[in-house]
Scaffold this motif. Structure first.
Motif, mmCIF file in Angstrom:
data_model
loop_
_atom_site.group_PDB
_atom_site.id
_atom_site.type_symbol
_atom_site.label_atom_id
_atom_site.label_comp_id
_atom_site.label_asym_id
_atom_site.label_seq_id
_atom_site.Cartn_x
_atom_site.Cartn_y
_atom_site.Cartn_z
ATOM 1 N N HIS A 146 -9.803 -0.188 17.792
ATOM 2 C CA HIS A 146 -9.213 -0.933 18.907
ATOM 3 C C HIS A 146 -8.153 -1.883 18.386
ATOM 4 C CE1 HIS A 146 -8.591 -3.087 22.557
ATOM 5 N NE2 HIS A 146 -9.142 -4.208 22.119
ATOM 6 N N ARG A 195 -14.463 3.535 20.127
ATOM 7 C CA ARG A 195 -13.159 3.032 20.538
ATOM 8 C C ARG A 195 -13.358 2.041 21.678
ATOM 9 N NH1 ARG A 195 -11.786 5.408 25.404
ATOM 10 N NH2 ARG A 195 -12.941 7.302 25.977
ATOM 11 N N HIS A 196 -12.272 1.485 22.145
ATOM 12 C CA HIS A 196 -12.336 0.571 23.281
ATOM 13 C C HIS A 196 -12.220 1.373 24.572
ATOM 14 C CE1 HIS A 196 -11.414 -2.872 25.904
ATOM 15 N NE2 HIS A 196 -11.913 -3.614 24.931
#
Length: 327
Positions: free
Chosen positions: A10, A31-32
């Motif tokens: 991220h 991940r974001h």
């Protein structure tokens, strides 16, 4: 002692790890998932499961897990029955997972017990430390001679080193504590800074999406291109902060880093003010900009670039002591 390091992909996190010399020592996991609340919950559960799988594949006995505010780590370690130390320094983020499932929670002693009681952090879990978390890595920092001049030259401002250099960090728009008021303040700050002929503003976006948004905002500002640097590269934040004459941020970490380095700090964070920020404001370490009238508080002037403040290893020693208790 062996350390297993994981990182969520991220913003510039991976690139910053490489810049700091950690290339090849970490595993990227997850991940974001954006600012939508439902997507955040889904992402939390997915990454927690990924962390569990990663640890199981390591076939190693982990004594303790440590993070500053990783909810997915807390859930994964709960599943794996591993003790977990969680650090956080802002009580108005979503803390329920930390407070309920962490073995111990390490918090700055500037956050009163009454506040911690109010957010449900049990007294037998909290461990307080003197200082702030940024001391962990600001303490050994030594500024590089000539960084400011080389940085400006690399971005086409080689003849303007005498101007006031401002670092501007936009708000974290994907955070669960983000306030739309911060965006209004950012617009005001951008026009204020980019209208000053004697100022060069270095804008440090958090994501590629934010970079594009800010580029659109400043496109119609006269001479903006000659008065600002919109960063699209990873850079050592401590070097940039120390090279600056002042720093303005919509977050917390860069503000506290700059304060430790002796740089004047202004905050445009418009969310609920935490106890740590309230204390730092009271002590004169941070000036809050709450509306357009407060822009007059910002002093656009050169500062003496002296050595960094004398810091100790008190926070580092404290954290190592807490970790060692589980080894």
């Amino acid at each position: 002692m062996e350390v297993i390091l994981t990182v969520r992909d991220h913003s510039q996190t991976v690139e910053l790890l490489d810049l700091a010399g950690f290339a090849g020592t970490y595993t990227i996991i997850g991940r974001h998932y954006g600012k939508n609340r439902i997507d955040k919950v889904r992402g939390l559960l997915v990454r927690s499961k990924q962390l569990v799988s990663h640890v199981n594949q390591q076939h190693k006995q982990i004594s303790v897990a440590v993070s500053h505010g990783s909810r997915s780590m807390v859930l994964a370690t709960r599943w794996l029955k591993i003790p977990v130390l969680t650090m956080y320094d802002y009580e108005f983020t979503e803390t329920s997972i930390f407070n309920r499932f962490s073995t111990k929670v390490l918090v700055p002693d500037r956050i009163p017990d009454t506040v911690l009681n109010g957010i449900g952090l049990a007294a037998n879990k909290r461990v307080k430390y003197a200082g702030i978390k940024e001391e962990l890595y600001v303490n050994p920092f030594e500024p590089t001679a000539g960084f400011r001049e080389r940085f400006l030259a690399r971005h086409g401002h080689e003849s303007e080193a005498c101007k006031v250099l401002v670092t501007l960090r936009p708000p974290a728009t994907t955070a669960n504590y983000h306030s739309d008021k911060s965006e209004v303040l950012l617009d005001g700050i951008l026009h204020f800074l980019l209208s000053a002929e004697h100022v060069i503003t270095v804008i440090v976006p958090r994501t590629h999406e934010q970079t594009a948004e800010i580029a659109e905002r400043i496109a119609n500002v006269a001479d903006a291109g000659s008065r600002c640097i919109l960063l699209d590269e990873v850079i050592d934040g401590l070097e940039l902060a120390f090279a600056s004459d002042l720093l303005i941020s919509g977050g917390g970490t860069m503000n506290r880093e700059a304060a430790l380095l002796g740089v004047p700090v202004y905050s445009i964070f418009a969310g609920r003010q935490g106890a740590l920020d309230r204390r730092m404001e009271s002590d004169g370490e941070i000036t809050f900009i709450r509306d357009a009238r407060d822009l007059s508080k910002i002093r656009l002037e050169r500062r003496k670039h002296e050595q960094t403040k004398a810091l100790t290893d008190r926070v580092e020693s404290f954290v190592i002591e807490q970790i060692s208790a589980f080894l």
